[in-house]
Design a protein around this motif. Sequence first.
Motif, PDB file in Angstrom:
ATOM      1  N   MET A  46      23.976  -9.523  61.731  1.00  0.00           N
ATOM      2  CA  MET A  46      23.350  -8.209  61.857  1.00  0.00           C
ATOM      3  C   MET A  46      23.696  -7.272  60.707  1.00  0.00           C
ATOM      4  SD  MET A  46      21.506  -8.528  64.529  1.00  0.00           S
ATOM      5  CE  MET A  46      20.916  -6.844  64.594  1.00  0.00           C
ATOM      6  N   ASN A  47      24.573  -7.714  59.795  1.00  0.00           N
ATOM      7  CA  ASN A  47      24.958  -6.873  58.664  1.00  0.00           C
ATOM      8  C   ASN A  47      24.109  -7.109  57.427  1.00  0.00           C
ATOM      9  OD1 ASN A  47      27.004  -5.452  59.911  1.00  0.00           O
ATOM     10  ND2 ASN A  47      28.633  -6.828  59.236  1.00  0.00           N
ATOM     11  N   ASN A  48      23.212  -8.086  57.468  1.00  0.00           N
ATOM     12  CA  ASN A  48      22.433  -8.374  56.269  1.00  0.00           C
ATOM     13  C   ASN A  48      21.519  -7.210  55.917  1.00  0.00           C
ATOM     14  OD1 ASN A  48      19.921  -9.717  54.787  1.00  0.00           O
ATOM     15  ND2 ASN A  48      21.739 -10.954  54.446  1.00  0.00           N
ATOM     16  N   TYR A 109      13.781 -14.043  63.942  1.00  0.00           N
ATOM     17  CA  TYR A 109      14.448 -15.317  64.173  1.00  0.00           C
ATOM     18  C   TYR A 109      15.947 -15.094  64.394  1.00  0.00           C
ATOM     19  CZ  TYR A 109      16.242 -20.023  63.234  1.00  0.00           C
ATOM     20  OH  TYR A 109      16.898 -21.234  63.331  1.00  0.00           O
ATOM     21  N   ILE A 110      16.554 -14.267  63.561  1.00  0.00           N
ATOM     22  CA  ILE A 110      17.989 -13.994  63.683  1.00  0.00           C
ATOM     23  C   ILE A 110      18.294 -13.328  65.017  1.00  0.00           C
ATOM     24  CG2 ILE A 110      19.924 -12.715  62.688  1.00  0.00           C
ATOM     25  CD1 ILE A 110      18.423 -12.957  59.972  1.00  0.00           C
ATOM     26  N   CYS A 111      17.487 -12.334  65.384  1.00  0.00           N
ATOM     27  CA  CYS A 111      17.703 -11.651  66.664  1.00  0.00           C
ATOM     28  C   CYS A 111      17.628 -12.636  67.832  1.00  0.00           C
ATOM     29  CB  CYS A 111      16.678 -10.540  66.849  1.00  0.00           C
ATOM     30  SG  CYS A 111      16.925  -9.110  65.772  1.00  0.00           S
ATOM     31  N   ILE A 115      20.496 -13.475  70.571  1.00  0.00           N
ATOM     32  CA  ILE A 115      20.207 -13.220  71.995  1.00  0.00           C
ATOM     33  C   ILE A 115      20.451 -14.475  72.830  1.00  0.00           C
ATOM     34  CG2 ILE A 115      18.337 -12.711  73.629  1.00  0.00           C
ATOM     35  CD1 ILE A 115      17.138 -10.927  71.313  1.00  0.00           C
ATOM     36  N   ASN A 116      20.004 -15.593  72.330  1.00  0.00           N
ATOM     37  CA  ASN A 116      20.034 -16.819  73.119  1.00  0.00           C
ATOM     38  C   ASN A 116      21.345 -17.597  73.027  1.00  0.00           C
ATOM     39  OD1 ASN A 116      17.350 -16.381  73.921  1.00  0.00           O
ATOM     40  ND2 ASN A 116      16.557 -17.445  72.129  1.00  0.00           N
ATOM     41  N   GLN A 133      24.616  -8.970  71.867  1.00  0.00           N
ATOM     42  CA  GLN A 133      23.325  -9.403  72.391  1.00  0.00           C
ATOM     43  C   GLN A 133      22.405  -8.196  72.598  1.00  0.00           C
ATOM     44  OE1 GLN A 133      22.946 -10.688  76.558  1.00  0.00           O
ATOM     45  NE2 GLN A 133      22.033 -12.591  75.793  1.00  0.00           N
ATOM     46  N   ALA A 134      22.961  -7.103  73.107  1.00  0.00           N
ATOM     47  CA  ALA A 134      22.166  -5.887  73.322  1.00  0.00           C
ATOM     48  C   ALA A 134      21.635  -5.338  72.008  1.00  0.00           C
ATOM     49  CB  ALA A 134      23.020  -4.840  74.037  1.00  0.00           C
ATOM     50  N   GLU A 135      22.460  -5.394  70.966  1.00  0.00           N
ATOM     51  CA  GLU A 135      22.009  -4.913  69.665  1.00  0.00           C
ATOM     52  C   GLU A 135      20.853  -5.753  69.145  1.00  0.00           C
ATOM     53  OE1 GLU A 135      23.824  -3.935  65.222  1.00  0.00           O
ATOM     54  OE2 GLU A 135      25.151  -4.599  66.833  1.00  0.00           O
ATOM     55  N   ALA A 136      20.936  -7.052  69.337  1.00  0.00           N
ATOM     56  CA  ALA A 136      19.844  -7.926  68.900  1.00  0.00           C
ATOM     57  C   ALA A 136      18.580  -7.674  69.722  1.00  0.00           C
ATOM     58  CB  ALA A 136      20.280  -9.392  69.009  1.00  0.00           C
ATOM     59  N   LEU A 137      18.733  -7.427  71.014  1.00  0.00           N
ATOM     60  CA  LEU A 137      17.572  -7.112  71.855  1.00  0.00           C
ATOM     61  C   LEU A 137      16.882  -5.840  71.383  1.00  0.00           C
ATOM     62  CD1 LEU A 137      19.021  -7.910  75.396  1.00  0.00           C
ATOM     63  CD2 LEU A 137      16.928  -8.918  74.456  1.00  0.00           C
TER      64      LEU A 137
END
Length: 478
Positions: A46-48, A109-111, A115-116, A133-137
Amino acid sequence: MRTNLYKVSGLLLMVFFFVSCKKNFLEVVPKGKLIASSLKDYDLLMNNASFYQMTDGDLTMLMGDELAAEQSYFQNSNISNLRAFAWEDVIYNPGDVVMYVDNRLKNLYICNKIINEVNGVSDGTASQRMALQAEALATRAWINLGMVNYFGNPYKETTAAADPGFPIITEANINAKNFKRSSVKEVYESIINDLKTSIVNLPLKGAFATRMSRPAAKGLLGKVYLYMGQYQDALAQFNEAFTDLGNDPSAASLYDYNIAFAPGGDFLPFGRSGPDYPGSNYLKYKESVLLKTNSMAGINSGIVLRPETMALYTASDLRRQLYSNTHVDLTPIPGGLLRKYTQYAHLGIELSDLILMRAETRARTQDLAGAKADLKLLRINRMSAADAEVPANVSTQVDLIKFIIDERVREFAGEGQRWFDMRRLSTDPIFSTQHYKHYMYAADGVTIAKSYDLKPVRFTLRLPQAILDANPGMSDNP
């Protein structure tokens, strides 16, 4: 998912890993594969910079009607820029890679991978895994809101269930194929579900300004409801976002332009790129609840503001100092036309945007006094106190809503927000007679060399040809 939905060759996320991970981790990653085995590995994803510092030339930034073009400069732009400004049906050539779509699909795709999979790692606490996971959602929701607003019709309750939107993609599966378009209503429902699910586990403050937080997600959910015309629901989310921000003493705050442009102020000195403000310096992000920028380099040469746009500003409005009467090469712009110094459009959740969206929902739910208070909260930081009050002749609900929309133009002109406002307002009876035009000015800066009319159908972009080719049977937009 990536290679079949949108044919892009490469090694999936290998570039991502070269940026984000340690060498010893890279050495055990099979070529062409993405392997993450710890909470830290997933968190690094998530830092990219692709999530927050985009350089993908989103051409909707050229499609707002607050803009015009100066022909001698803009005519030298690439063909896609010219087509976008003219609101043409086809913007890209068949073989073009549409980078702002490609990048978002990569991030989707990364999210989905986070999540999964993140709840299956053995390190970290359960709350840390759920927060990531919440951040990716919530980030997936941000991506999908963009995609459905590029490629789905503006939300209209009576037609949303039948209007084609964009595929809802929830798996990180490179072998998936033949995606179908979900309806606009289905995509919005998916976005709302992701945000509601994420909010309970998001932190009050993100690890960085670029990372999702609880107030950012609530502000985004409010924006979703605003786009749907569900103003009471939107207002509730905006109020909660401001409550959360108020509980964090280090939260985003507004620049006071009266101070920032004064001697020794934050926006001085002026340089070749204009004042040292957030639009020219992405490190100035104190107004960002969620920082996401997109570079405007290469797409705004020759773009100016319509005289009607500049007429919206009062003499004391310090936002006027964000405009120049010269081109980037310092040659004069003819006819008194002005360009904005903006190099970076802010596309995340900005405090000024939250204020104006809450003002609009307050006005639409009959809280005119509250709407005016929000307007003053912003305007007193942008101009003299004497002019910050809403004018006395703005007295009815409709007058106030129109004034707020004009304030959005004053605040965000030239920064990519306007086309999305034009889209959502196209279903609003208050603006039903609005007709949108673009003008190309001749060498004197006064004569209109060309004009372009926006057809309502072009509130929706056509799908990139690469997506259609990779998914036989997927329908395109008219």
